[in-house]
Design a protein around this motif. Structure first.
Motif, PDB file in Angstrom:
ATOM      1  N   MET A 126       6.023   3.027 -61.232  1.00 26.19           N
ATOM      2  CA  MET A 126       5.843   4.356 -60.686  1.00 26.19           C
ATOM      3  C   MET A 126       4.452   4.498 -60.063  1.00 26.19           C
ATOM      4  N   LYS A 127       3.435   3.983 -60.744  1.00 30.08           N
ATOM      5  CA  LYS A 127       2.077   4.066 -60.213  1.00 30.08           C
ATOM      6  C   LYS A 127       1.959   3.293 -58.908  1.00 30.08           C
ATOM      7  N   LEU A 128       2.635   2.158 -58.817  1.00 26.23           N
ATOM      8  CA  LEU A 128       2.592   1.345 -57.606  1.00 26.23           C
ATOM      9  C   LEU A 128       3.214   2.099 -56.426  1.00 26.23           C
ATOM     10  N   LYS A 129       4.316   2.794 -56.668  1.00 22.12           N
ATOM     11  CA  LYS A 129       4.959   3.575 -55.609  1.00 22.12           C
ATOM     12  C   LYS A 129       4.051   4.722 -55.163  1.00 22.12           C
ATOM     13  N   THR A 130       3.421   5.376 -56.101  1.00 19.99           N
ATOM     14  CA  THR A 130       2.523   6.479 -55.773  1.00 19.99           C
ATOM     15  C   THR A 130       1.323   5.971 -54.981  1.00 19.99           C
ATOM     16  N   LEU A 131       0.754   4.875 -55.412  1.00 20.64           N
ATOM     17  CA  LEU A 131      -0.386   4.285 -54.722  1.00 20.64           C
ATOM     18  C   LEU A 131       0.007   3.836 -53.316  1.00 20.64           C
ATOM     19  N   THR A 132       1.166   3.209 -53.187  1.00 17.14           N
ATOM     20  CA  THR A 132       1.644   2.772 -51.879  1.00 17.14           C
ATOM     21  C   THR A 132       1.848   3.967 -50.961  1.00 17.14           C
ATOM     22  N   PHE A 133       2.460   5.019 -51.477  1.00 18.48           N
ATOM     23  CA  PHE A 133       2.682   6.228 -50.686  1.00 18.48           C
ATOM     24  C   PHE A 133       1.346   6.840 -50.251  1.00 18.48           C
ATOM     25  N   ALA A 134       0.403   6.885 -51.158  1.00 19.99           N
ATOM     26  CA  ALA A 134      -0.909   7.455 -50.840  1.00 19.99           C
ATOM     27  C   ALA A 134      -1.612   6.630 -49.762  1.00 19.99           C
ATOM     28  N   MET A 135      -1.554   5.328 -49.848  1.00 23.37           N
ATOM     29  CA  MET A 135      -2.199   4.459 -48.867  1.00 23.37           C
ATOM     30  C   MET A 135      -1.533   4.589 -47.497  1.00 23.37           C
ATOM     31  N   LEU A 136      -0.208   4.649 -47.474  1.00 19.22           N
ATOM     32  CA  LEU A 136       0.503   4.823 -46.213  1.00 19.22           C
ATOM     33  C   LEU A 136       0.190   6.182 -45.586  1.00 19.22           C
ATOM     34  N   SER A 137       0.122   7.205 -46.413  1.00 19.56           N
ATOM     35  CA  SER A 137      -0.213   8.540 -45.919  1.00 19.56           C
ATOM     36  C   SER A 137      -1.616   8.563 -45.332  1.00 19.56           C
ATOM     37  N   LEU A 138      -2.548   7.951 -46.019  1.00 22.84           N
ATOM     38  CA  LEU A 138      -3.924   7.882 -45.534  1.00 22.84           C
ATOM     39  C   LEU A 138      -3.998   7.105 -44.219  1.00 22.84           C
ATOM     40  N   ALA A 139      -3.285   5.991 -44.128  1.00 18.53           N
ATOM     41  CA  ALA A 139      -3.278   5.189 -42.904  1.00 18.53           C
ATOM     42  C   ALA A 139      -2.696   5.990 -41.740  1.00 18.53           C
ATOM     43  N   PHE A 140      -1.619   6.725 -41.985  1.00 10.99           N
ATOM     44  CA  PHE A 140      -1.004   7.546 -40.944  1.00 10.99           C
ATOM     45  C   PHE A 140      -1.962   8.642 -40.497  1.00 10.99           C
ATOM     46  N   PHE A 141      -2.610   9.293 -41.436  1.00 12.77           N
ATOM     47  CA  PHE A 141      -3.568  10.353 -41.117  1.00 12.77           C
ATOM     48  C   PHE A 141      -4.706   9.807 -40.268  1.00 12.77           C
ATOM     49  N   MET A 142      -5.255   8.676 -40.660  1.00 17.54           N
ATOM     50  CA  MET A 142      -6.375   8.091 -39.930  1.00 17.54           C
ATOM     51  C   MET A 142      -5.956   7.678 -38.520  1.00 17.54           C
ATOM     52  N   ALA A 143      -4.755   7.124 -38.375  1.00 16.00           N
ATOM     53  CA  ALA A 143      -4.267   6.718 -37.057  1.00 16.00           C
ATOM     54  C   ALA A 143      -4.103   7.927 -36.153  1.00 16.00           C
ATOM     55  N   SER A 144      -3.540   9.005 -36.653  1.00 19.65           N
ATOM     56  CA  SER A 144      -3.337  10.189 -35.824  1.00 19.65           C
ATOM     57  C   SER A 144      -4.678  10.834 -35.476  1.00 19.65           C
ATOM     58  N   PHE A 145      -5.610  10.833 -36.383  1.00 20.24           N
ATOM     59  CA  PHE A 145      -6.946  11.387 -36.124  1.00 20.24           C
ATOM     60  C   PHE A 145      -7.650  10.589 -35.036  1.00 20.24           C
ATOM     61  N   THR A 146      -7.533   9.267 -35.082  1.00 22.63           N
ATOM     62  CA  THR A 146      -8.162   8.398 -34.096  1.00 22.63           C
ATOM     63  C   THR A 146      -7.576   8.632 -32.712  1.00 22.63           C
ATOM     64  N   VAL A 147      -6.261   8.770 -32.613  1.00 22.42           N
ATOM     65  CA  VAL A 147      -5.611   9.015 -31.332  1.00 22.42           C
ATOM     66  C   VAL A 147      -6.072  10.347 -30.762  1.00 22.42           C
ATOM     67  N   GLN A 148      -6.160  11.379 -31.590  1.00 23.20           N
ATOM     68  CA  GLN A 148      -6.614  12.684 -31.119  1.00 23.20           C
ATOM     69  C   GLN A 148      -8.058  12.606 -30.624  1.00 23.20           C
ATOM     70  N   ALA A 149      -8.896  11.892 -31.324  1.00 18.48           N
ATOM     71  CA  ALA A 149     -10.296  11.763 -30.926  1.00 18.48           C
ATOM     72  C   ALA A 149     -10.416  11.026 -29.595  1.00 18.48           C
ATOM     73  N   GLN A 150      -9.615   9.998 -29.390  1.00 21.25           N
ATOM     74  CA  GLN A 150      -9.654   9.257 -28.138  1.00 21.25           C
ATOM     75  C   GLN A 150      -9.169  10.116 -26.981  1.00 21.25           C
ATOM     76  N   GLU A 151      -8.108  10.902 -27.191  1.00 26.86           N
ATOM     77  CA  GLU A 151      -7.600  11.774 -26.137  1.00 26.86           C
ATOM     78  C   GLU A 151      -8.633  12.819 -25.763  1.00 26.86           C
ATOM     79  N   LYS A 152      -9.293  13.392 -26.751  1.00 29.52           N
ATOM     80  CA  LYS A 152     -10.303  14.399 -26.479  1.00 29.52           C
ATOM     81  C   LYS A 152     -11.476  13.780 -25.730  1.00 29.52           C
TER      82      LYS A 152
END
Length: 99
Positions: A1-27
């Motif tokens: 269960m902890k592994l699934k939670t950690l994996t989900f958290a890491m994927l969420s963080l990676a997605f957030f960072m990718a979208s933030f980077t794209v927005q910064a580049q567009e701006k």
């Protein structure tokens, strides 16, 4: 269960960072009219002449005809000079959205 939670958290963080980077580049790619005027207005009279517009160093080389056509598109009152207001109202580049 902890592994699934950690994996989900890491994927969420990676997605957030990718979208933030794209927005910064567009701006970053959006032209800043004030900076354009400051950089191109070499005689500091508050407007940009065709000669000043053509003499600016650009990342990509452009033919004089292309630069003249671009200048004419921005020069809405056709007086041969670009003002800050005209730079702010210039036509958007293809592929860009008005957000």
């Amino acid at each position: 269960m902890k592994l699934k939670t950690l994996t989900f958290a890491m994927l969420s963080l990676a997605f957030f960072m990718a979208s933030f980077t794209v927005q910064a580049q567009e701006k970053k790619r959006e032209p800043n009219p004030e900076k354009m005027l400051e950089r191109m207005d070499t005689d500091k009279n508050g407007t940009i002449s065709l000669d000043e517009f053509k003499s600016v160093k650009r990342k990509k080389e452009m033919d004089a005809e292309v630069l003249e056509a671009n200048f004419a598109k921005i020069d809405s009152d056709s007086n041969g000079e670009l003002t800050l207001e005209e730079l702010k109202n210039q036509p958007k580049r293809k592929g860009k959205t008005n957000e």
